[in-house]
Every structure is written in C-alpha cells, then in structure tokens.
Design a protein around this motif. Structure first.
Motif, PDB file in Angstrom:
ATOM      1  N   LEU A 158      42.483  38.041  45.034  1.00  0.00           N
ATOM      2  CA  LEU A 158      42.870  36.776  44.433  1.00  0.00           C
ATOM      3  C   LEU A 158      43.582  35.919  45.469  1.00  0.00           C
ATOM      4  O   LEU A 158      44.307  36.437  46.330  1.00  0.00           O
ATOM      5  CB  LEU A 158      43.802  37.020  43.247  1.00  0.00           C
ATOM      6  CG  LEU A 158      43.182  37.611  41.976  1.00  0.00           C
ATOM      7  CD1 LEU A 158      44.279  38.037  41.016  1.00  0.00           C
ATOM      8  CD2 LEU A 158      42.245  36.618  41.314  1.00  0.00           C
ATOM      9  N   GLN A 159      43.394  34.630  45.384  1.00  0.00           N
ATOM     10  CA  GLN A 159      44.143  33.703  46.204  1.00  0.00           C
ATOM     11  C   GLN A 159      45.391  33.265  45.443  1.00  0.00           C
ATOM     12  O   GLN A 159      45.391  33.247  44.197  1.00  0.00           O
ATOM     13  CB  GLN A 159      43.294  32.488  46.569  1.00  0.00           C
ATOM     14  CG  GLN A 159      42.045  32.838  47.367  1.00  0.00           C
ATOM     15  CD  GLN A 159      42.362  33.517  48.682  1.00  0.00           C
ATOM     16  OE1 GLN A 159      43.096  32.974  49.515  1.00  0.00           O
ATOM     17  NE2 GLN A 159      41.814  34.721  48.872  1.00  0.00           N
ATOM     18  N   LEU A 160      46.444  32.930  46.157  1.00  0.00           N
ATOM     19  CA  LEU A 160      47.642  32.450  45.480  1.00  0.00           C
ATOM     20  C   LEU A 160      47.292  31.205  44.670  1.00  0.00           C
ATOM     21  O   LEU A 160      46.613  30.294  45.156  1.00  0.00           O
ATOM     22  CB  LEU A 160      48.738  32.148  46.500  1.00  0.00           C
ATOM     23  CG  LEU A 160      49.242  33.347  47.309  1.00  0.00           C
ATOM     24  CD1 LEU A 160      50.376  32.919  48.234  1.00  0.00           C
ATOM     25  CD2 LEU A 160      49.680  34.490  46.409  1.00  0.00           C
ATOM     26  N   GLY A 161      47.743  31.182  43.433  1.00  0.00           N
ATOM     27  CA  GLY A 161      47.414  30.089  42.527  1.00  0.00           C
ATOM     28  C   GLY A 161      46.242  30.375  41.614  1.00  0.00           C
ATOM     29  O   GLY A 161      45.996  29.611  40.669  1.00  0.00           O
ATOM     30  N   ASP A 162      45.506  31.462  41.876  1.00  0.00           N
ATOM     31  CA  ASP A 162      44.385  31.816  41.008  1.00  0.00           C
ATOM     32  C   ASP A 162      44.874  32.382  39.675  1.00  0.00           C
ATOM     33  O   ASP A 162      45.918  33.062  39.610  1.00  0.00           O
ATOM     34  CB  ASP A 162      43.507  32.882  41.667  1.00  0.00           C
ATOM     35  CG  ASP A 162      42.621  32.326  42.765  1.00  0.00           C
ATOM     36  OD1 ASP A 162      42.555  31.090  42.910  1.00  0.00           O
ATOM     37  OD2 ASP A 162      41.988  33.137  43.468  1.00  0.00           O
ATOM     38  N   VAL A 163      44.093  32.143  38.629  1.00  0.00           N
ATOM     39  CA  VAL A 163      44.334  32.812  37.348  1.00  0.00           C
ATOM     40  C   VAL A 163      44.039  34.297  37.533  1.00  0.00           C
ATOM     41  O   VAL A 163      43.029  34.675  38.154  1.00  0.00           O
ATOM     42  CB  VAL A 163      43.432  32.226  36.249  1.00  0.00           C
ATOM     43  CG1 VAL A 163      43.617  32.980  34.931  1.00  0.00           C
ATOM     44  CG2 VAL A 163      43.729  30.740  36.052  1.00  0.00           C
ATOM     45  N   ILE A 164      44.904  35.159  37.021  1.00  0.00           N
ATOM     46  CA  ILE A 164      44.683  36.596  37.127  1.00  0.00           C
ATOM     47  C   ILE A 164      43.396  36.948  36.396  1.00  0.00           C
ATOM     48  O   ILE A 164      43.160  36.507  35.265  1.00  0.00           O
ATOM     49  CB  ILE A 164      45.856  37.395  36.543  1.00  0.00           C
ATOM     50  CG1 ILE A 164      47.193  36.930  37.145  1.00  0.00           C
ATOM     51  CG2 ILE A 164      45.655  38.886  36.790  1.00  0.00           C
ATOM     52  CD1 ILE A 164      47.314  37.106  38.629  1.00  0.00           C
ATOM     53  N   VAL A 165      42.564  37.747  37.031  1.00  0.00           N
ATOM     54  CA  VAL A 165      41.260  38.080  36.466  1.00  0.00           C
ATOM     55  C   VAL A 165      41.401  39.080  35.327  1.00  0.00           C
ATOM     56  O   VAL A 165      42.403  39.792  35.223  1.00  0.00           O
ATOM     57  CB  VAL A 165      40.324  38.655  37.546  1.00  0.00           C
ATOM     58  CG1 VAL A 165      40.011  37.610  38.603  1.00  0.00           C
ATOM     59  CG2 VAL A 165      40.936  39.911  38.181  1.00  0.00           C
ATOM     60  N   GLY A 166      40.370  39.167  34.502  1.00  0.00           N
ATOM     61  CA  GLY A 166      40.366  40.154  33.443  1.00  0.00           C
ATOM     62  C   GLY A 166      39.285  39.908  32.419  1.00  0.00           C
ATOM     63  O   GLY A 166      38.892  38.753  32.170  1.00  0.00           O
TER      64      GLY A 166
END
Length: 348
Positions: A64-72
C-alpha cells in the motif's frame, strides 16, 4: 455526490500497528460511469495478509502507498447501478476495503444469493479463507485416509476448515491453537481428533502425545516455536503447504539464537519432505468451481462448521485488526460496517 468514510494508511507500522498508522477521512465519491455501481459496505473481512500490505518489504502483492484505503474483501449492497448486470438491492462480493461506501466496476463483483447461505460466509468459509484451506490442503497436502494432518492457528477460519476437510477425506485432524477455550472449540465445534495448546509449558510433549504416529501433513499458518516443535514429528514424505507465518508479521528484527535453517534443510533431505508456499489466487482457475460445489455441500450437511467473530462499526476495525494479529479472535473476524438487510439477518 455520495460521501464515504475511509480508513487510510498514514504511516508504515513498525511492529504492531498503532492508531497513528491509520487516518480516518470523509471523501466524496465520483459520479457513476457506465459499467459501475455504487456500493454500501455491510461486512468487511479482516485477514492477516493485510499486515504485509502495510509494509514496504517485497512480497507477493504490491505494498500500500501512504494515503491508500486499507485493502480488504467486502460484502456490499448495490445502492445505484449503471451496469446491466446489477440492480439496486443486489448483494455482492467486492474488494473495496476499509470504507463505508465505494464506486466499483461491475466486472469486479460477484452476486451473492442470500437464500443459499448467510452473506457473511462469502468472506469466510465459502470465501477466500475457505478456498485457501481447500486448495492448499487438497492440492499440496494431499491427505490420505488414516494419515495425520496437523494445522497451526487451527481455530481461525483457514485452520478450522483445513482440519474439517482433512476429516472429510478420512485423515486424522490435530489442531494447534492458543488457550484452553480455543482447544475446546476445536474438539466440540469443529470435530478435530485432538487439540494442542501452544501456550502450554508442555506443548512439545502434548504434541507428541497427540501425534503418536507422527505427522504426514503440516498446514503452516504460524511459524516460530510452533513450527520448530512440529518439524521434529514429521514422517517420511510429509507435505508442508506454507500458507502464512503470522508469528513473524510484526517482527522488527531477526530471531535470536542459533540458525535453524541447516537443521531444517537436513530434515527436508533425509525425510524427503515436500515444502511448498502458495497464494490461494493461483488455484482459482482450476479449483474454485469445485470448491464452491464441495464446500457448500459440506457446510449444508454439517461436515464443515464455522464460527464468526463480528465487531460492529468501521471505527473498531483497527483495534480488531490488532486482536487478529495476536490471536484474540475466534473464527472468522468480520467488521459489520452497516446493517445487514437479508432475511436471515433480520430473523436473528
């Protein structure tokens, strides 16, 4: 415009993720384009792999890049649609991450039938965790009737499915879990033949007693001291599907003590072991259809049971995720982000 509440990655965690590693924001969603739908999140899946995505270390999936929504993975309700395949009110399986609403392409979604199974199971026993157990055990572990299958993190959604599938195939299932309560659930809810508490000071002795004929298949979810004890019990031609290594996900330095690798390599040679890491997605083209058929039937006829650990509110996701990484949950960990509109949920 529709707004969504999102949890984004604010900093790469060092060790156990802290509140400061996340930020909660409200964002506007774009207007729908052709082929897209507007989704409301009902359930969010929390899984150990997410910790790896919060790291810059090279892995099987991009960081993930900083600022990305956490995946799931998510189960969502369609609120609006500009796609012929979906209509308002449909329930779908998506991968929209830690947020309350999302816009997604229709081609990325799968419709769920609430009359066939509770919609939450699409994130657990009938979803990615169940498929991981099914493909990893049957394709790589290849248990035979009468063999002994040992699985670590056995009270979790993957491990519990592994043990039950092993029994369906005529093997003996031994589960390793943390604490007496989880061990009780392994025996009483999941029907394991034996359960071993890795917190016990006599863990190695207890494992030996539970595997008098040695171990033919070890489904690896943990690593660390659990694996060290299991390796000593492996039989000739034993198979080790390596699914996860949760004991090291928050490690900030290399383990202390002597290097165990030479001894392990020696065992691979002298016992003709098969050790194979895998990511469940590699088996989707060849095994997913049979998984849906077999697992649905096993759940329906009671050969495979499941437990769900549900916490309410997206704002509880970070604390629940920390609990997941320390083994606090029992069964499949889900966040109920919004109301479940299905008839079975209303009847509970």
């Amino acid at each position: 415009m529709t707004t969504t509440t999102q949890i984004r990655l604010a900093a790469y965690p060092v060790g156990m993720p802290q509140d400061s590693d996340f930020e909660t924001v409200t964002a506007e969603l774009p207007a729908l384009a052709d082929g897209q739908v507007l989704l409301r999140t009902i359930y969010l899946s929390l899984d150990p792999y997410m910790r790896g995505r919060m790291s810059t270390a090279k892995s099987y999936a991009a960081s993930l890049q900083l600022g990305d929504v956490i995946v799931g993975g998510t189960v969502c309700e369609v609120l609006d649609s500009r796609a012929d395949e979906f209509a308002t009110g449909d329930i779908v399986l998506a991968y929209t991450g830690w947020q309350t609403h999302a816009v997604a392409a229709a081609m990325q979604l799968r419709r769920l039938d609430p009359e066939q199974a509770p919609i939450s199971t699409a994130l657990g026993v009938l979803g990615m965790p169940g498929f991981t157990a099914y493909a990893g055990l049957l394709e790589l572990g290849k248990p035979k009737p009468g063999e002994t299958v040992v699985v670590a993190a056995a009270a979790g959604p993957v491990g519990s499915a592994v043990g039950q599938i092993a029994r369906v195939k005529g093997a003996r299932a031994v589960g390793i879990a943390g604490g007496p309560e989880k061990c009780r659930i392994l025996l009483e809810t999941y029907g394991f033949d034996a359960a071993v508490d890795h917190w016990s000071p006599t863990f190695a002795e207890d494992l030996a007693a539970a595997t008098p004929d040695g171990i033919d298949v070890y489904f690896e979810n943990v690593g660390g001291p659990v694996t060290e004890a299991v390796v000593k019990r492996l039989n000739l031609y034993a198979r080790i599907p390596v699914c996860g290594l949760v004991a090291g996900y928050n490690a900030t330095e290399k383990p202390t003590g002597p290097d165990q690798l030479p001894g392990f390599m020696q065992r691979i040679l002298t016992l003709s072991l098969t050790v194979r890491g895998f990511i469940q997605s590699e088996f989707v083209p060849t095994h997913y259809e049979s998984f849906q058929r077999d697992m649905s039937a096993w759940v329906r006829d009671g050969q495979v049971n499941y437990v769900e650990d549900v916490v309410d509110g997206l704002d509880q996701a970070t604390e629940a995720f920390r609990g997941l990484l320390t083994g606090r949950n029992v069964g499949k960990l889900l966040v109920r982000v919004g109301d479940d509109p299905t008839p079975e949920a209303r009847g509970q």
